[in-house]
Write an enzyme that holds these catalytic residues in place. Structure first.
Site, short mmCIF file in Angstrom:
data_model
loop_
_atom_site.label_atom_id
_atom_site.label_comp_id
_atom_site.label_asym_id
_atom_site.label_seq_id
_atom_site.Cartn_x
_atom_site.Cartn_y
_atom_site.Cartn_z
N TRP A 97 -10.24 3.24 2.14
CA TRP A 97 -9.14 2.83 1.26
C TRP A 97 -7.80 3.32 1.76
O TRP A 97 -6.80 2.60 1.68
CB TRP A 97 -9.41 3.23 -0.19
CG TRP A 97 -10.57 2.45 -0.73
CD1 TRP A 97 -11.79 2.94 -1.12
CD2 TRP A 97 -10.65 1.02 -0.88
NE1 TRP A 97 -12.61 1.91 -1.51
CE2 TRP A 97 -11.95 0.72 -1.38
CE3 TRP A 97 -9.77 -0.04 -0.64
CZ2 TRP A 97 -12.37 -0.59 -1.64
CZ3 TRP A 97 -10.19 -1.34 -0.91
CH2 TRP A 97 -11.47 -1.60 -1.40
N ASP A 150 -3.82 7.16 -4.72
CA ASP A 150 -4.79 6.16 -5.16
C ASP A 150 -5.97 6.92 -5.74
O ASP A 150 -6.74 7.54 -5.00
CB ASP A 150 -5.21 5.28 -3.98
CG ASP A 150 -6.34 4.31 -4.33
OD1 ASP A 150 -6.81 4.33 -5.48
OD2 ASP A 150 -6.75 3.54 -3.44
N LYS A 199 -13.70 1.13 -11.77
CA LYS A 199 -14.52 2.27 -11.37
C LYS A 199 -14.75 3.17 -12.59
O LYS A 199 -15.86 3.38 -13.01
CB LYS A 199 -13.87 3.09 -10.25
CG LYS A 199 -13.46 2.38 -8.95
CD LYS A 199 -14.32 1.32 -8.47
CE LYS A 199 -14.08 0.63 -7.14
NZ LYS A 199 -12.90 0.76 -6.40
C1 LIG Z 1 -12.20 0.00 -5.26
C2 LIG Z 1 -11.05 0.71 -4.67
C3 LIG Z 1 -9.88 0.03 -4.29
C4 LIG Z 1 -9.74 -1.47 -4.37
O1 LIG Z 1 -9.77 -1.90 -5.67
P1 LIG Z 1 -9.52 -3.43 -6.05
O2 LIG Z 1 -9.27 -3.33 -7.51
O3 LIG Z 1 -10.76 -4.17 -5.69
O4 LIG Z 1 -8.35 -3.93 -5.29
C5 LIG Z 1 -8.84 0.78 -3.78
N1 LIG Z 1 -8.92 2.11 -3.66
C6 LIG Z 1 -10.02 2.79 -4.02
C7 LIG Z 1 -10.04 4.28 -3.87
C8 LIG Z 1 -11.12 2.11 -4.54
O5 LIG Z 1 -12.22 2.79 -4.90
#
Ligand SMILES: *Cc1c(COP(=O)(O)O)cnc(C)c1O
Length: 376
Positions: free
Chosen positions: A115, A186, A210
Site C-alpha cells: 500500500w 493510511d 476493513k
Molecule cells: C485495502 C487498503 C487500501 C485500498 O483500499 P480501497 O478502498 O480498495 O481503495 C489502501 N491502503 C490500505 C492499508 C489497505 O488495507
C-alpha cells in the site's frame, strides 16, 4: 457453488463461517441484524435508507450521527475535519498530494509494502517525491523506527502506512518522526483497532471495508494545519477536501447506505466501550495465533519481525507451498474461509479485525496445532 449451511459447520448462527477476509472484512453480526431489521422501512419512515433523499432530514440525522460517533471513538477535536468520501482509500493516494501541494516543498514517503508502494506510484504522477525509507530489501517485513527514515528538510508531508495489510506489518505505535512536516497516515486496516494519539498526525485516512463498515466510503480525518493547506488549493469538487469539509461530505450524493452501516458499526463499537476496550481484546485474539506460530517448532514462520507483528492481519507460512494449500483447504472445510495470502506474497493470511469473533481465533490456533502435528 455457494456453500449451504450443511457443508460448513461452525458454531455461528445463520450458517455463517469464520471469515478471515482482509477486506471487505467480517462485520459485527449485531450490525447486520440491525440493518436487516431496518431494511424495508427505516424506523417508521416508510422507506429504506437506500431510497432516502440525501438532503432529507432522516438521512441527515443518520449522516451527522455517524460523523459525530467517529469523532467520539477517536477523540477528534471540533476544529478537525472528518470526511466520508468515495473512491476508496486508493483515491486518497492522489488526493493527498493534490490537497497538500506546497510550492518548493517535497513529499516524503515511507514504503513498507504494497500500500505504501501504491500510494507512491500515484503521487509520482503528480510531482516529484522523496523516498525516505523502504523495507523492500528486507522483503517488507518491518516498519522503521522513528529516526530511521531519511527525511528531507524541505518535506511538505511525511506519508506512511500504519498497517500494511498485505504483509501484516504494523508500527504498533503512533510514529513520531523528527520533522515539522505534516504527517499523513493510511490507517485503512488498523484504524479503531487501538487508540491513535492525534497529536502525532495531520491526516489519517482509511477505507471503511476493513475495520469500520462496508466498501464505498473512505474516512479522512484532517488536522487544522492540513485543512489550512488544503484550503489554498483550487481543485475540482470531487477531489477537494475543503469542499467536502464545508458540506459535511454531502457535497454530492454520498454513499448513503455505506455511511449508514458505518454509523451502525460506530455505535456497536461505542457500546463495546470504544477503542480502549477493544484494543486488549485484539491483542488477546492475535496472541492465540502468534503463540501457535511460535510454539510450532519451526513448522510455521511469521512474515513480520516480532516488533511489527500486526494484530489485524497475521501473515505466515508452513514449511512448503503444498502444505500452505492443504492448510487453506482443510481450514475451509471446517468453516474458516479466505485464508490464502495476498497473491503478491502467497502463504497464509488470517485477518482478524474488531468484528472478527474471538472463537474463530481460538479455533484457528487449535487447528494450527493439529495440522502441524499431522504434517510436521
Ligand atoms: C485495502 C487498503 C487500501 C485500498 O483500499 P480501497 O478502498 O480498495 O481503495 C489502501 N491502503 C490500505 C492499508 C489497505 O488495507
Amino acid at each position: 457453488m455457494i456453500p449451504t449451511q450443511d457443508t460448513k459447520k461452525t458454531s455461528l448462527p445463520y450458517g455463517r463461517v469464520f471469515n478471515f477476509s482482509a477486506g471487505p472484512g467480517a462485520l459485527p453480526l449485531e450490525v447486520l441484524e440491525e440493518a436487516k431489521e431496518d431494511f424495508l422501512n427505516y424506523k417508521g419512515t416508510g422507506t429504506s435508507v437506500l431510497e432516502m433523499s440525501h438532503r432529507g432530514k432522516d438521512y441527515d440525522a443518520i449522516h451527522m450521527e455517524a460523523l459525530s460517533n467517529l469523532r467520539k471513538l477517536m477523540s477528534i477535536p471540533d476544529d478537525w475535519g472528518v470526511l466520508m468520501l468515495q473512491g476508496g482509500a486508493s483515491l486518497q493516494n492522489a488526493m493527498v498530494p493534490m490537497n497538500l501541494k506546497m510550492d518548493g516543498k517535497m513529499p516524503n514517503y515511507i514504503d513498507t509494502g504494497n500500500w505504501g508502494n501504491a500510494s507512491m506510484k500515484d503521487a509520482m504522477l503528480l510531482g516529484p517525491l522523496h523516498v525516505a525509507y523502504t523495507s523492500e530489501p528486507m522483503n517488507f517485513d518491518r516498519a522503521p523506527s522513528d529516526n530511521e527514515p531519511n527525511l528531507t528538510s524541505d518535506a511538505s508531508y511525511v506519508y506512511y502506512t500504519s498497517n500494511e495489510t498485505v504483509q501484516g506489518v504494523d508500527y504498533m505505535r503512533d510514529a513520531k518522526f523528527t520533522t515539522d512536516a505534516l504527517i499523513v497516515c493510511d490507517a485503512s486496516s488498523n484504524i479503531l483497532s487501538r487508540a491513535f494519539d492525534l497529536n502525532k498526525y495531520d491526516v489519517i485516512f482509511a477505507g471503511a471495508q476493513k475495520n469500520q463498515g462496508p466498501a464505498g466510503v473512505c474516512t479522512v480525518i484532517l488536522s487544522p494545519r492540513a485543512l489550512e493547506v488544503a484550503s489554498k488549493q483550487n481543485l475540482p469538487l470531487m477531489l477537494s477536501w475543503t469542499k467536502a469539509h464545508k458540506a459535511h461530505s454531502i457535497h454530492n450524493t454520498p454513499p448513503c447506505f455505506s455511511i449508514y452501516l458505518c454509523g451502525l458499526y460506530y455505535k456497536w463499537l461505542l457500546n463495546k466501550g470504544g477503542v480502549s476496550s477493544i484494543a486488549p481484546i485484539n491483542e488477546r485474539k492475535a496472541g492465540y495465533v502468534y503463540s501457535a506460530i511460535d510454539n510450532s517448532g519451526g513448522f510455521y514462520t511469521g512474515h513480520a519481525v516480532k516488533e511489527n507483528r500486526s494484530l489485524m492481519n497475521i501473515t505466515f507460512k508452513t514449511v512448503s507451498e503444498e502444505l500452505d494449500k492443504k492448510f487453506i483447504k482443510e481450514a475451509e472445510a471446517i468453516g474458516m474461509t479466505t485464508l490464502a495470502g495476498h497473491r503478491s506474497v502467497g502463504g497464509i493470511r488470517a485477518s482478524m479485525y474488531n468484528a472478527f469473533p474471538e472463537e474463530g481465533c481460538k479455533l484457528i490456533a487449535e487447528f494450527m496445532k493439529e495440522f502441524a502435528n499431522k504434517n510436521g
